[in-house]
Motif scaffolding. Structure first.
Motif, PDB file in Angstrom:
ATOM      1  N   THR A 137      -8.790  42.749  39.499  1.00  0.00           N
ATOM      2  CA  THR A 137      -7.650  42.071  39.637  1.00  0.00           C
ATOM      3  C   THR A 137      -6.296  42.889  38.996  1.00  0.00           C
ATOM      4  N   LEU A 138      -5.218  42.904  39.882  1.00  0.00           N
ATOM      5  CA  LEU A 138      -4.199  43.849  39.376  1.00  0.00           C
ATOM      6  C   LEU A 138      -2.935  42.716  39.057  1.00  0.00           C
ATOM      7  N   GLU A 139      -2.175  43.003  37.910  1.00  0.00           N
ATOM      8  CA  GLU A 139      -1.244  42.093  37.977  1.00  0.00           C
ATOM      9  C   GLU A 139      -0.015  42.819  37.243  1.00  0.00           C
ATOM     10  N   ARG A 140       1.295  42.336  37.516  1.00  0.00           N
ATOM     11  CA  ARG A 140       2.150  42.772  37.069  1.00  0.00           C
ATOM     12  C   ARG A 140       3.766  41.861  37.452  1.00  0.00           C
ATOM     13  N   ALA A 141       4.958  42.090  36.895  1.00  0.00           N
ATOM     14  CA  ALA A 141       6.053  41.341  36.972  1.00  0.00           C
ATOM     15  C   ALA A 141       6.496  41.673  38.473  1.00  0.00           C
ATOM     16  N   MET A 142       7.052  40.641  39.025  1.00  0.00           N
ATOM     17  CA  MET A 142       7.688  40.851  40.401  1.00  0.00           C
ATOM     18  C   MET A 142       8.974  41.533  40.452  1.00  0.00           C
ATOM     19  N   GLU A 143       9.079  42.417  41.475  1.00  0.00           N
ATOM     20  CA  GLU A 143      10.335  42.852  41.596  1.00  0.00           C
ATOM     21  C   GLU A 143      10.460  43.390  43.184  1.00  0.00           C
ATOM     22  N   ALA A 144      11.868  43.082  43.571  1.00  0.00           N
ATOM     23  CA  ALA A 144      11.804  43.399  45.063  1.00  0.00           C
ATOM     24  C   ALA A 144      11.063  44.468  45.809  1.00  0.00           C
ATOM     25  N   ARG A 145      11.201  45.554  45.363  1.00  0.00           N
ATOM     26  CA  ARG A 145      10.730  46.800  46.002  1.00  0.00           C
ATOM     27  C   ARG A 145       8.992  46.666  46.342  1.00  0.00           C
ATOM     28  N   SER A 146       8.543  46.812  44.853  1.00  0.00           N
ATOM     29  CA  SER A 146       7.003  46.766  44.961  1.00  0.00           C
ATOM     30  C   SER A 146       6.529  45.617  45.474  1.00  0.00           C
ATOM     31  N   ALA A 147       7.093  44.274  45.434  1.00  0.00           N
ATOM     32  CA  ALA A 147       6.706  43.042  46.123  1.00  0.00           C
ATOM     33  C   ALA A 147       6.716  43.304  47.603  1.00  0.00           C
ATOM     34  N   ALA A 148       7.625  43.767  48.192  1.00  0.00           N
ATOM     35  CA  ALA A 148       7.600  44.107  49.785  1.00  0.00           C
ATOM     36  C   ALA A 148       6.781  45.141  50.026  1.00  0.00           C
ATOM     37  N   GLN A 149       6.407  46.145  49.152  1.00  0.00           N
ATOM     38  CA  GLN A 149       5.338  47.170  49.448  1.00  0.00           C
ATOM     39  C   GLN A 149       3.906  46.332  49.580  1.00  0.00           C
ATOM     40  N   VAL A 150       3.696  45.517  48.795  1.00  0.00           N
ATOM     41  CA  VAL A 150       2.539  44.789  48.624  1.00  0.00           C
ATOM     42  C   VAL A 150       2.324  43.793  49.972  1.00  0.00           C
ATOM     43  N   ARG A 151       3.331  43.043  50.333  1.00  0.00           N
ATOM     44  CA  ARG A 151       3.344  42.273  51.400  1.00  0.00           C
ATOM     45  C   ARG A 151       3.275  43.073  52.624  1.00  0.00           C
ATOM     46  N   SER A 152       3.955  44.505  52.771  1.00  0.00           N
ATOM     47  CA  SER A 152       3.532  45.096  54.021  1.00  0.00           C
ATOM     48  C   SER A 152       1.822  45.417  54.046  1.00  0.00           C
ATOM     49  N   TRP A 153       1.363  45.756  52.980  1.00  0.00           N
ATOM     50  CA  TRP A 153      -0.041  46.116  52.868  1.00  0.00           C
ATOM     51  C   TRP A 153      -0.936  44.982  53.380  1.00  0.00           C
ATOM     52  N   LEU A 154      -0.717  43.884  52.916  1.00  0.00           N
ATOM     53  CA  LEU A 154      -1.128  42.729  53.389  1.00  0.00           C
ATOM     54  C   LEU A 154      -0.999  42.365  54.739  1.00  0.00           C
ATOM     55  N   GLU A 155       0.217  42.312  55.274  1.00  0.00           N
ATOM     56  CA  GLU A 155       0.449  42.379  57.023  1.00  0.00           C
ATOM     57  C   GLU A 155      -0.404  43.243  57.519  1.00  0.00           C
ATOM     58  N   LEU A 156      -0.679  44.514  57.248  1.00  0.00           N
ATOM     59  CA  LEU A 156      -1.313  45.601  57.880  1.00  0.00           C
ATOM     60  C   LEU A 156      -2.863  45.167  58.043  1.00  0.00           C
ATOM     61  N   VAL A 157      -3.489  44.691  56.833  1.00  0.00           N
ATOM     62  CA  VAL A 157      -4.764  44.306  56.702  1.00  0.00           C
ATOM     63  C   VAL A 157      -4.898  42.981  57.674  1.00  0.00           C
ATOM     64  N   ALA A 158      -4.001  42.254  57.515  1.00  0.00           N
ATOM     65  CA  ALA A 158      -4.137  40.897  58.687  1.00  0.00           C
ATOM     66  C   ALA A 158      -4.262  41.263  59.894  1.00  0.00           C
ATOM     67  N   GLY A 159      -3.142  42.253  60.095  1.00  0.00           N
ATOM     68  CA  GLY A 159      -3.056  42.395  61.693  1.00  0.00           C
ATOM     69  C   GLY A 159      -4.277  43.365  62.214  1.00  0.00           C
ATOM     70  N   LYS A 160      -4.284  44.687  61.318  1.00  0.00           N
ATOM     71  CA  LYS A 160      -5.419  45.575  62.104  1.00  0.00           C
ATOM     72  C   LYS A 160      -6.887  45.257  61.610  1.00  0.00           C
TER      73      LYS A 160
END
Length: 374
Positions: free
Chosen positions: A95-118
């Motif tokens: 488990t990784l955790e951190r304070a949310m900020e716009a750029r890194s949160a968008a990077q994680v979301r893109s990764w989750l979408e990659l896994v969900a789609g491919k």
């Protein structure tokens, strides 16, 4: 083995570090021990697309552990302690955790979408984790293989030493863990409340294929066995089917006939008399992953269960060559007839095409009939 949870904190939060008493003339004794500090660490999640960027910085990491599981064997008459045999090595989720900020949160979301789609919704599913093409030994192009997550733990600064480590240096690094083929299995944001005032933190939970490099002989670099050698392969009439995963269990059953060593049901193929009812193999829960592999594998299995009505065979069952294992010991290398092939399709694409199958094979081993001595 469990690694303590690590939590990054400001430099001012650094506590005292135990030091050995200096001994004149002994440089090694004067050097303080390099204790790993839970607040001094770095987590790098490599860009899944293969670039040089990573998914931001993280302030907390937990779940670094490995379990070497054993199977107890209680021998008859031994009641004080069991013998221990190896089972498997397992790794809990990280488990990784951190304070949310716009750029890194968008990077994680893109990764989750990659896994969900491919990976989750992709036609080939988890077939990429096998690292091989269906029916062959050459590396295949995977839709998604996971990514590498590197966790590094550092020692604290010692009194009088405020210098940073040289570029690329690892002198302050106490330990490093590279989590192979990491895949996100959970992401969560904190509960939001109008009455709260805390910093919003996100959590990303990863599963992975381990960090130990205890590779068995014949494994690929990195400590993981891709079953490139000794993989279960069926061949018939110039075609072959190489299963992605070897079976976890093979049942071998042999019948001994009393009175006549040659007694048994016989089959004549090409003028050769064969015995086919004395030895049976059962291969259970063979998993085939991905639309391509399922279609190819099942087509060949159904073809090989049909009778051969060619002029030479005259309706005889087709002989299939089975091979599994390499090196010394018991290696399966048999001529068999497929008595039954049971296929359960247990995953489908959005268009209704099977993308995962579980196969159970019952095979009859074919043996040459020995001539009776006069």
């Amino acid at each position: 083995m469990t690694i303590p949870n690590v939590l990054q904190a400001p430099m001012g939060a650094l506590g005292a570090v135990g030091m050995r008493k200096s001994v004149p003339g002994n440089a090694a004794a004067r050097k303080p021990p390099r204790y790993g500090m839970t607040m001094w660490f770095k987590v790098v999640v490599t860009d899944p697309a293969g670039g040089t960027s990573h998914l931001g910085l993280w302030s907390g990491c937990s779940g670094l552990a490995v379990n070497l599981e054993t199977e107890p064997v209680w021998a008859g008459g031994q009641y004080l302690a069991p013998y221990l045999t190896p089972r498997q090595i397992t790794y809990p989720n990280v488990t990784l955790e951190r304070a949310m900020e716009a750029r890194s949160a968008a990077q994680v979301r893109s990764w989750l979408e990659l896994v969900a789609g491919k990976w989750i919704s992709g036609d080939e599913g988890g077939a990429g984790m096998v690292h091989e093409k269906a029916g062959g030994s050459a590396p295949g192009t995977a839709q998604f293989r996971g990514t590498t997550v590197t966790v590094s733990l550092f020692s604290a600064l010692v009194p009088g030493d405020g210098k940073a480590a040289p570029a690329g240096g690892t002198e302050r690094e106490v330990a490093k863990w590279e989590l192979r083929d990491a895949i996100p299995v959970s992401w969560s944001a904190p509960a939001l409340s109008a009455g709260g005032g805390g910093v919003a933190t996100e959590k990303l939970v990863l599963t992975h294929r381990g960090f130990l490099d205890a590779a068995p002989a014949g494994s690929a670099p990195g400590g993981l066995n891709t079953q490139h050698q000794g993989q279960l392969t069926l061949s018939c009439q110039g075609k072959s089917l190489q299963l992605q995963y070897n079976p976890r269990e093979v049942t071998e059953e042999r019948t001994t006939r009393v009175g006549n060593e040659n007694e048994g049901q016989t089959l004549t193929i090409n003028g050769e008399e064969l015995i086919y009812d004395r030895k049976k193999l059962t291969l259970s829960a063979l998993q085939i992953e991905g639309v391509t592999a399922v279609a190819d594998g099942c087509r060949k299995l159904w073809e090989w269960t049909d009778l051969d009505y060619s002029k030479e065979k005259k309706g005889a069952p087709k002989q299939v060559q089975l091979r599994m294992g390499s090196g010394t010991g018991l290696v399966f290398d048999e001529q068999v007839l497929i008595k039954t092939a049971k296929v359960s399709y247990c995953r489908f694409t959005t268009s209704g095409v099977p993308s995962r199958a579980l196969v159970t094979l019952t095979l009859i081993v074919v043996e040459q009939k020995q001539k009776t001595r006069a």
